[in-house]
Design an enzyme around this catalytic site. Structure first.
Site, short mmCIF file in Angstrom:
data_model
loop_
_atom_site.label_atom_id
_atom_site.label_comp_id
_atom_site.label_asym_id
_atom_site.label_seq_id
_atom_site.Cartn_x
_atom_site.Cartn_y
_atom_site.Cartn_z
N ASP A 4 -23.81 8.52 2.32
CA ASP A 4 -22.55 9.00 2.88
C ASP A 4 -22.36 10.45 2.47
O ASP A 4 -23.27 11.07 1.90
CB ASP A 4 -21.36 8.14 2.42
CG ASP A 4 -20.24 8.08 3.47
OD1 ASP A 4 -19.87 9.15 4.01
OD2 ASP A 4 -19.72 6.98 3.75
N GLY B 71 -25.59 12.95 2.89
CA GLY B 71 -26.15 13.41 4.15
C GLY B 71 -25.23 13.16 5.31
O GLY B 71 -24.09 12.69 5.16
N ASP B 72 -25.73 13.48 6.49
CA ASP B 72 -25.00 13.39 7.75
C ASP B 72 -25.78 12.46 8.67
O ASP B 72 -26.91 12.75 9.04
CB ASP B 72 -24.89 14.79 8.36
CG ASP B 72 -24.20 14.80 9.72
OD1 ASP B 72 -23.82 13.72 10.22
OD2 ASP B 72 -24.07 15.90 10.30
N PHE B 73 -25.18 11.31 9.03
CA PHE B 73 -25.93 10.35 9.83
C PHE B 73 -26.17 10.79 11.26
O PHE B 73 -26.85 10.12 12.01
CB PHE B 73 -25.31 8.95 9.79
CG PHE B 73 -23.82 8.87 10.08
CD1 PHE B 73 -23.25 9.47 11.19
CD2 PHE B 73 -22.99 8.14 9.24
CE1 PHE B 73 -21.90 9.36 11.47
CE2 PHE B 73 -21.64 8.03 9.50
CZ PHE B 73 -21.08 8.64 10.62
N HIS C 66 -17.31 2.05 15.35
CA HIS C 66 -15.99 1.99 16.00
C HIS C 66 -15.22 3.30 15.85
O HIS C 66 -14.20 3.49 16.51
CB HIS C 66 -15.19 0.80 15.50
CG HIS C 66 -14.55 0.97 14.15
ND1 HIS C 66 -13.55 0.13 13.70
CD2 HIS C 66 -14.77 1.85 13.13
CE1 HIS C 66 -13.18 0.50 12.49
NE2 HIS C 66 -13.91 1.52 12.12
#
Length: 324
Positions: free
Chosen positions: A190, A214-216, A234
């Site tokens: 995250d 990190g950045d998903f 969502h």
């Protein structure tokens, strides 16, 4: 008319949470005068708020005129496992109430009411407002607590291997999975703010986990045996979800399992908390809850095949898919 004034119930619930009335009733029933003295509040007004909440099952007035906890009110205590106090404080925050008030404009024009109100999307706003980021992270951890145990009870995680919790917040789900399966290891992935307050503590978890920032949308950790997206998809519209799924797919070997933990909307007029969540996602994030068919289509576009949908004892379901 009672439903039209539902905002008053949210305000009354927030009032009780703000003044920690449930904490003051933990030792047994107390009169309004005793509660008002303990909380430095105005007794006549407090009485009216508690009477209103008691009519909805939050607190109970006994024959002697004292108030006591109900099962619902007990969840407002700050000192109990799976307390919902932080979640209530988040969901009744003024910023979100103002967002809801802009729903007519959002329905007319599309997009998230929150961005119309603040000028930037929610997660960008939280980056520059650390106090609200802390409120958001603690509220989400509180809302997720009961869900985490329900998910690990409902899904047969492998006895060995590595679980990668993508966008896993403070790690409540990963903690529950590792505790139930002592040979599992895990990666909590995250951004820095939630990771700074992770829940992966305790001797029973020592050496079995790591965090990774990190950045998903860019990349996720490779080499996992099970990947989890809990309350992630969502938050986003379909095009953004496809990007997240493709990023996950790029890190996964063929046949690796992906678990999407979100509400799965039932057809027709059946009541379901997911329908409430769906409107909240529309207002705050321009995201949405989905049907099983909607998940199948979305997953296919991301390189996955939906294999089954498992219900849990909580409001979300587990959508299992495999990388193709």
């Amino acid at each position: 008319m009672d439903q039209a004034m539902g905002h008053l119930f949210s305000a009354a619930l927030r009032t009780a949470a703000h003044h920690r009335i449930a904490d003051h009733l933990a030792g047994g029933p107390r009169t309004v005068e005793q509660l008002a003295f303990a909380t430095d509040t105005h007794a006549p007004h407090l009485r009216r708020v508690l009477r209103y909440l008691a009519a909805r099952g939050i607190f109970r007035e006994d024959a002697a005129g004292a108030y006591q906890l109900t099962p619902a009110a007990r969840a407002l205590r700050t000192d109990v496992p799976d307390s919902l106090h932080p979640a209530v404080m988040l969901l009744t925050d003024e910023l979100f109430l103002r967002t809801s008030a802009l729903m007519p404009e959002a329905v007319r024009e599309g997009g998230a009411a929150f961005e119309r109100l603040v000028g930037v999307p929610l997660f960008a706003h939280l980056t520059s407002h650390p106090a609200q980021r802390e409120l958001f992270d603690s509220g989400m951890a509180s809302l997720s607590g009961p869900v985490d145990e329900a998910v690990v009870a409902a899904y047969p995680f492998p006895e060995t291997g590595t679980v990668v919790d993508v966008g896993g917040g403070r790690g409540g789900l990963l903690r529950a999975a590792l505790r139930r399966h002592p040979q599992l290891t895990g990666v909590l992935f995250d951004q820095p703010p939630p990771l700074a307050h992770h829940l992966l503590v305790g001797d029973d978890l020592k050496g079995r986990w790591r965090t990774e920032e990190g950045d998903f949308f860019a990349s996720v950790p490779e080499g996992g045996d099970v990947y989890v997206l809990k309350h992630v998809l969502h938050d986003w519209p379909d095009d953004a979800c496809r990007r997240i799924l493709r990023t996950c797919h790029a890190a996964m070997a063929r046949g690796t399992r992906l678990l999407v933990v979100d509400c799965v909307l039932p057809p027709g007029n059946a009541p379901h908390f997911g329908k409430t969540m769906d409107v909240a996602m529309m207002a705050v994030l321009d995201g949405k809850e989905r049907t099983a068919e909607g998940f199948a289509t979305l997953l296919s576009a991301g390189g996955f095949r939906l294999t089954r949908v498992l219900p849990t004892a909580a409001f979300p379901s587990i959508v299992e898919a495999v990388a193709e």
